[in-house]
Design a protein around this motif. Structure first.
Motif, PDB file in Angstrom:
ATOM      1  N   LYS A   6       4.937   8.626 -58.136  1.00 25.65           N
ATOM      2  CA  LYS A   6       3.689   7.958 -57.798  1.00 25.65           C
ATOM      3  C   LYS A   6       2.741   8.998 -57.200  1.00 25.65           C
ATOM      4  O   LYS A   6       3.145   9.775 -56.333  1.00 25.65           O
ATOM      5  CB  LYS A   6       3.998   6.861 -56.773  1.00 25.65           C
ATOM      6  N   THR A   8       0.388  10.867 -54.843  1.00 29.77           N
ATOM      7  CA  THR A   8       0.230  10.711 -53.405  1.00 29.77           C
ATOM      8  C   THR A   8      -1.240  10.514 -53.054  1.00 29.77           C
ATOM      9  O   THR A   8      -2.121  11.159 -53.624  1.00 29.77           O
ATOM     10  CB  THR A   8       0.774  11.938 -52.639  1.00 29.77           C
ATOM     11  N   LYS A   9      -1.455   9.629 -52.132  1.00 30.49           N
ATOM     12  CA  LYS A   9      -2.809   9.354 -51.655  1.00 30.49           C
ATOM     13  C   LYS A   9      -3.207  10.477 -50.703  1.00 30.49           C
ATOM     14  O   LYS A   9      -2.420  10.874 -49.836  1.00 30.49           O
ATOM     15  CB  LYS A   9      -2.802   8.005 -50.927  1.00 30.49           C
ATOM     16  N   LYS A  11      -4.571  12.533 -47.599  1.00 29.46           N
ATOM     17  CA  LYS A  11      -4.707  12.252 -46.172  1.00 29.46           C
ATOM     18  C   LYS A  11      -6.202  12.206 -45.834  1.00 29.46           C
ATOM     19  O   LYS A  11      -7.013  12.808 -46.537  1.00 29.46           O
ATOM     20  CB  LYS A  11      -4.043  13.348 -45.345  1.00 29.46           C
ATOM     21  N   ASP A  48      -4.864  18.580 -49.655  1.00 29.98           N
ATOM     22  CA  ASP A  48      -4.231  17.258 -49.622  1.00 29.98           C
ATOM     23  C   ASP A  48      -4.999  16.286 -48.722  1.00 29.98           C
ATOM     24  O   ASP A  48      -4.564  15.163 -48.502  1.00 29.98           O
ATOM     25  CB  ASP A  48      -2.768  17.367 -49.187  1.00 29.98           C
ATOM     26  N   ARG A  50      -8.820  14.364 -47.895  1.00 31.15           N
ATOM     27  CA  ARG A  50     -10.187  14.031 -48.293  1.00 31.15           C
ATOM     28  C   ARG A  50     -10.989  13.935 -47.007  1.00 31.15           C
ATOM     29  O   ARG A  50     -10.500  13.423 -45.993  1.00 31.15           O
ATOM     30  CB  ARG A  50     -10.249  12.744 -49.113  1.00 31.15           C
TER      31      ARG A  50
END
Length: 151
Positions: A6, A8-9, A11, A48, A50
């Motif tokens: 999946k 990763t969203k 941080k 990693d 935003r």
């Protein structure tokens, strides 16, 4: 069978500080800090993450609720103390209450209030091009030394 991962969203690094009206000195300052110091550091070194500031949130909803949610949940907050903006100080207080990582910054020459002065702060300037480079390097160093070491 191939294992699916999946995505990763990213941080969240939430930026707090004086923003002001579109053509104001506060907005010019806020944009300099965001676009020339904070965003380049995270785009280059901490991909990693935003970076988001309250006026850049595009989701519908109440701004104050969105800001408080970001303050409570962000992995990192970068707070600009320049001009001692009341909203920014309120937001910094919320972040201090939850005791999550926060990096303080302020424009050179600004006096920091006693209650916040005990926190280390990155002092920066916009007078010369090298001042911006120095501020980026200082921010990188502080992020790498984050107390949670998750950056």
């Amino acid at each position: 069978m191939a294992k699916t991962t999946k995505p990763t969203k990213p941080k969240l690094c939430f930026v707090v500080g004086p923003i002001g009206d579109e053509e104001s000195e506060d907005r010019t300052h806020a944009d300099w800090l965001l676009e020339e110091i904070i965003e380049p550091v995270f785009q280059e070194t901490f991909r990693d993450f935003r970076v988001e500031r309250a006026d850049k949130i595009s989701d519908p909803g109440r701004i104050d609720a969105q800001v408080i949610t970001a303050l409570l949940n962000a992995e990192l907050v970068v707070a600009d103390l320049t001009t001692l903006n009341p909203n920014a100080l309120y937001e910094i207080g919320i972040r201090h209450t939850v005791q999550k990582p926060i990096i303080h910054m302020h424009l050179e020459g600004q006096k920091i209030p006693f209650d916040i002065a005990s926190f280390r702060s990155i002092r920066f300037s916009r007078r010369r091009p090298r001042d911006i480079r120095d501020a980026r390097e200082a921010l990188k160093r502080v992020c790498r030394c984050s107390p949670r070491r998750r950056l």
